[in-house]
Design a protein around this motif. Structure first.
Motif, PDB file in Angstrom:
ATOM      1  N   ALA A 178       0.854  -1.195   0.000  1.00 23.13           N
ATOM      2  CA  ALA A 178       0.000   0.000   0.000  1.00 23.13           C
ATOM      3  C   ALA A 178       0.891   1.246   0.000  1.00 23.13           C
ATOM      4  N   GLY A 179       1.638   1.432  -1.067  1.00 23.13           N
ATOM      5  CA  GLY A 179       2.496   2.598  -1.197  1.00 23.13           C
ATOM      6  C   GLY A 179       3.950   2.295  -0.900  1.00 23.13           C
ATOM      7  N   TYR A 180       4.827   3.253  -1.282  1.00 23.08           N
ATOM      8  CA  TYR A 180       6.266   3.083  -1.116  1.00 23.08           C
ATOM      9  C   TYR A 180       6.664   2.990   0.351  1.00 23.08           C
ATOM     10  N   VAL A 181       6.060   3.803   1.210  1.00 19.32           N
ATOM     11  CA  VAL A 181       6.477   3.830   2.612  1.00 19.32           C
ATOM     12  C   VAL A 181       6.240   2.481   3.270  1.00 19.32           C
ATOM     13  N   GLN A 182       5.159   1.804   2.925  1.00 16.11           N
ATOM     14  CA  GLN A 182       4.956   0.476   3.503  1.00 16.11           C
ATOM     15  C   GLN A 182       6.047  -0.478   3.042  1.00 16.11           C
ATOM     16  N   ALA A 183       6.437  -0.382   1.779  1.00 14.75           N
ATOM     17  CA  ALA A 183       7.527  -1.230   1.293  1.00 14.75           C
ATOM     18  C   ALA A 183       8.799  -0.980   2.089  1.00 14.75           C
ATOM     19  N   VAL A 303      11.778  -0.986  -6.007  1.00 13.34           N
ATOM     20  CA  VAL A 303      10.480  -0.516  -5.511  1.00 13.34           C
ATOM     21  C   VAL A 303       9.917   0.492  -6.500  1.00 13.34           C
ATOM     22  N   GLY A 304       8.743   0.198  -7.025  1.00  8.21           N
ATOM     23  CA  GLY A 304       8.034   1.115  -7.910  1.00  8.21           C
ATOM     24  C   GLY A 304       6.699   1.479  -7.308  1.00  8.21           C
ATOM     25  N   THR A 305       6.060   2.488  -7.873  1.00  5.35           N
ATOM     26  CA  THR A 305       4.808   2.980  -7.294  1.00  5.35           C
ATOM     27  C   THR A 305       3.923   3.599  -8.360  1.00  5.35           C
ATOM     28  N   ALA A 306       2.610   3.564  -8.092  1.00  4.08           N
ATOM     29  CA  ALA A 306       1.641   4.238  -8.948  1.00  4.08           C
ATOM     30  C   ALA A 306       1.418   5.679  -8.531  1.00  4.08           C
ATOM     31  N   SER A 307       2.086   6.134  -7.471  1.00  2.72           N
ATOM     32  CA  SER A 307       1.809   7.461  -6.922  1.00  2.72           C
ATOM     33  C   SER A 307       2.168   8.585  -7.875  1.00  2.72           C
ATOM     34  N   LYS A 308       3.196   8.408  -8.694  1.00  6.72           N
ATOM     35  CA  LYS A 308       3.595   9.470  -9.619  1.00  6.72           C
ATOM     36  C   LYS A 308       3.021   9.261 -11.012  1.00  6.72           C
ATOM     37  N   GLY A 313      -3.477   8.606  -4.357  1.00  6.41           N
ATOM     38  CA  GLY A 313      -4.663   8.003  -3.782  1.00  6.41           C
ATOM     39  C   GLY A 313      -4.895   6.566  -4.203  1.00  6.41           C
ATOM     40  N   VAL A 314      -4.226   6.101  -5.251  1.00  7.97           N
ATOM     41  CA  VAL A 314      -4.369   4.706  -5.672  1.00  7.97           C
ATOM     42  C   VAL A 314      -3.786   3.772  -4.618  1.00  7.97           C
ATOM     43  N   ARG A 315      -2.753   4.239  -3.891  1.00  2.88           N
ATOM     44  CA  ARG A 315      -2.119   3.488  -2.801  1.00  2.88           C
ATOM     45  C   ARG A 315      -1.668   2.098  -3.213  1.00  2.88           C
ATOM     46  N   LEU A 316      -0.957   2.010  -4.316  1.00  7.35           N
ATOM     47  CA  LEU A 316      -0.380   0.743  -4.737  1.00  7.35           C
ATOM     48  C   LEU A 316       1.085   0.943  -5.107  1.00  7.35           C
ATOM     49  N   ALA A 317       1.920   0.076  -4.592  1.00  5.31           N
ATOM     50  CA  ALA A 317       3.336   0.049  -4.949  1.00  5.31           C
ATOM     51  C   ALA A 317       3.750  -1.413  -5.032  1.00  5.31           C
ATOM     52  N   TRP A 318       4.995  -1.661  -5.447  1.00  2.59           N
ATOM     53  CA  TRP A 318       5.432  -3.040  -5.623  1.00  2.59           C
ATOM     54  C   TRP A 318       6.930  -3.141  -5.381  1.00  2.59           C
ATOM     55  N   MET A 319       7.301  -4.256  -4.790  1.00  2.00           N
ATOM     56  CA  MET A 319       8.708  -4.601  -4.609  1.00  2.00           C
ATOM     57  C   MET A 319       9.041  -5.813  -5.458  1.00  2.00           C
ATOM     58  N   VAL A 320      10.195  -5.769  -6.126  1.00  2.00           N
ATOM     59  CA  VAL A 320      10.756  -6.951  -6.765  1.00  2.00           C
ATOM     60  C   VAL A 320      11.956  -7.342  -5.918  1.00  2.00           C
ATOM     61  N   THR A 340      -2.719  -6.308   0.780  1.00  2.00           N
ATOM     62  CA  THR A 340      -3.188  -5.052   0.195  1.00  2.00           C
ATOM     63  C   THR A 340      -4.547  -5.288  -0.445  1.00  2.00           C
ATOM     64  N   GLU A 341      -5.412  -4.269  -0.394  1.00  2.00           N
ATOM     65  CA  GLU A 341      -6.785  -4.448  -0.913  1.00  2.00           C
ATOM     66  C   GLU A 341      -6.761  -4.967  -2.348  1.00  2.00           C
ATOM     67  N   ALA A 342      -7.722  -5.843  -2.666  1.00  2.56           N
ATOM     68  CA  ALA A 342      -7.664  -6.610  -3.911  1.00  2.56           C
ATOM     69  C   ALA A 342      -8.300  -5.907  -5.104  1.00  2.56           C
ATOM     70  N   LEU A 343      -9.344  -5.097  -4.892  1.00  3.64           N
ATOM     71  CA  LEU A 343     -10.095  -4.569  -6.024  1.00  3.64           C
ATOM     72  C   LEU A 343      -9.257  -3.584  -6.841  1.00  3.64           C
ATOM     73  N   GLY A 344      -8.519  -2.727  -6.165  1.00  2.16           N
ATOM     74  CA  GLY A 344      -7.634  -1.822  -6.884  1.00  2.16           C
ATOM     75  C   GLY A 344      -6.544  -2.567  -7.626  1.00  2.16           C
ATOM     76  N   GLN A 345      -6.071  -3.672  -7.031  1.00  2.51           N
ATOM     77  CA  GLN A 345      -5.051  -4.476  -7.709  1.00  2.51           C
ATOM     78  C   GLN A 345      -5.580  -5.059  -9.015  1.00  2.51           C
ATOM     79  N   LEU A 346      -6.806  -5.567  -8.961  1.00  3.14           N
ATOM     80  CA  LEU A 346      -7.398  -6.132 -10.181  1.00  3.14           C
ATOM     81  C   LEU A 346      -7.568  -5.067 -11.251  1.00  3.14           C
ATOM     82  N   THR A 347      -7.994  -3.876 -10.833  1.00  2.00           N
ATOM     83  CA  THR A 347      -8.179  -2.794 -11.795  1.00  2.00           C
ATOM     84  C   THR A 347      -6.846  -2.391 -12.422  1.00  2.00           C
TER      85      THR A 347
END
Length: 487
Positions: A178-183, A303-308, A313-320, A340-347
């Protein structure tokens, strides 16, 4: 049935017992409870109250008692009763409304860095992706799932990151957060002891997050070639966190020699480099610089993110992750928010696989380039850095310019806001810990060109140039000020 609880559609607690203790009987207690709920804001303007028969049954009182209470509150102006439309809460002035009148207004011209143009969020395309994703989603999507994230998104990310960012990714090594800071804080939980080395200058909030997670933070000096791995000790550091593609806030791209040296350090120290690829998609002078992780997938956490690219507000990031860190990070995530919430991930997965994400990034890149070019034209002659990429640039203040604090005050008087380089240093040059921080302490303005809406950006640039003309002076190609009459 308890006489102090009612669930009739507006989720309201009516404490009739307390009202009775004050005297006056059931009707007075009901009036007082409703009056307090309206004054306190628990019943907002326009809320429709239940019919007298329904509320009477819920509370276990007579219908006449409820009708009398409604009549009294209508006479006092708290309720509005209209034939055929029921009884609703009137627009009653509340103390908290008056208290917020003096709250500071947001700046009219917002050039602070760190936020994209959220007004350009692709709402229609996102809705289409959401409909398709949810329309095809199995029921299991709405249950607890894999702590790494939805398999659909991890597969889409593996394809996109390899194609667009040169990341060596496999779905099994991706963890969605749920975002870069959580990662970052998950890594603080799992990486073995030692401090985290963060770029100096760098984002203060990331230092605060790591310290809150119980980790020591040490400065990693940044110069014209990027973060300097020569400043890293051979041991005692759990990770070095860097922004190779576009350093924040200076904007420098990490030199190839430094990239290799960082990886060599991580291998020798048996630790990792954390690559914060916050805006790597936005490059204007050539193709985006490939991810550091692609050259050393066992030594770099990407670590990448959808924030930029989309919106914070999308609150999605990812770690490889390197393979050895997948299970420890999954365990840490299970013990914090589980998944992390699933519906935003699916979208987002649908958004990526349909290439709507690529189209949005290309359109955003074009829009930000136009803004950057306008800034470059307006600020010709001023020393600018980090102009080749991203959503911000750094304007270095020339010798003899007013302090950053003075410029911030003058900007606020013009309803103009921007960032400063000074707020990004690890420690003040004259304060405690300054001996361990990088030098010299340069000053400058960090100017974001993502935040303003498209129509308001030219006006913001105009106000900025007026401020610089009045407070800093006109700067020539050499960086010397030709006008020194400062206010």
């Amino acid at each position: 049935m308890s006489d102090d609880w009612s669930t009739f559609g507006v989720d309201l607690h009516l404490d009739l017992t307390a009202g009775r203790a004050s005297g006056g009987g059931v009707r007075a207690a009901l009036e007082r409870s409703l009056r307090d709920a309206i004054r306190g804001g628990r019943l907002s303007c326009g809320t429709q109250l239940p019919a007298t028969r329904v509320l009477a049954a819920e509370l276990g009182v007579s219908r006449g008692t409820v009708s009398a209470a409604y009549d009294q509150l209508t006479a006092e102006g708290y309720l509005i009763a209209r034939h055929g439309s029921g009884t609703r809460v009137a627009d009653v002035a509340r103390p908290e409304r008056r208290a917020t009148r003096g709250a500071p207004r947001p700046p009219r011209h917002d050039l602070r860095p760190g936020t994209p143009d959220v007004g350009s969020f692709p709402v229609a395309a996102w809705l289409r992706a959401s409909r398709r994703a949810l329309g095809e989603a199995p029921p299991a999507v709405f249950a607890y799932g894999d702590s790494r994230g939805r398999p659909e998104l991890r597969a889409a990310l593996a394809d996109y990151l390899g194609r667009a960012r040169g990341v060596d990714a496999a779905p099994g090594r991706i963890v969605v957060t749920a975002g870069y800071v959580q990662a970052l804080t998950l890594l603080a939980h799992v990486l073995p002891g030692g401090a985290f080395a963060l770029e100096d200058p760098g984002l203060p909030f990331h230092r605060e997050a790591l310290r809150f997670a119980g980790r020591e933070v040490v400065p990693l000096p940044v110069d014209a070639l990027g973060a300097d791995p020569a400043a890293l000790p051979p041991s005692g550091v759990a990770a070095a966190v860097v922004t190779p593609a576009h350093q924040y806030p200076t904007g420098v791209t990490l030199h190839p020699d430094r990239r290799r040296a960082l990886v060599s350090w991580a291998r020798a120290a048996a630790t990792v480099v954390v690559e914060d690829d916050y805006d790597g998609e936005f490059r204007y002078d050539r193709q985006p610089v490939g991810a550091l992780q692609g050259t050393a997938p066992d030594d770099v956490v990407y670590v990448g993110t959808a924030s930029k690219t989309l919106a914070p507000g999308v609150r999605l990031a990812w770690m490889v992750l390197p393979g050895r860190l997948v299970e420890p990070v999954m365990r840490a995530k299970r013990l914090t928010d589980f998944q992390t919430e699933a519906l935003g991930q699916l979208t987002l997965a649908e958004f990526i696989t349909s290439h709507a994400y690529d189209r949005h990034v290309r359109a955003s890149r074009s829009r930000y380039r136009r803004r950057r070019d306008l800034l470059l034209s307006a600020l010709e002659g001023y020393p600018l850095e980090g102009v080749a990429a991203g959503q911000h640039l750094l304007l270095g203040l020339p010798t003899g310019a007013p302090p950053e604090s003075h410029l911030l005050r003058q900007a606020a008087a013009r309803s103009l806001a921007f960032g400063t380089l000074g707020e990004h240093w690890h420690a003040d040059a004259s304060g405690p810990g300054a001996e361990g921080a990088s030098a010299p302490r340069r000053t400058g303005l960090v100017l974001g060109y993502g935040t303003p809406r498209e129509g308001g950006f030219p006006e913001a640039v105009t106000e900025l140039t007026r401020l610089l003309r009045d407070e800093v002076g006109v700067v020539g190609a050499t960086g010397d000020r030709s006008v020194t009459d400062l206010r």
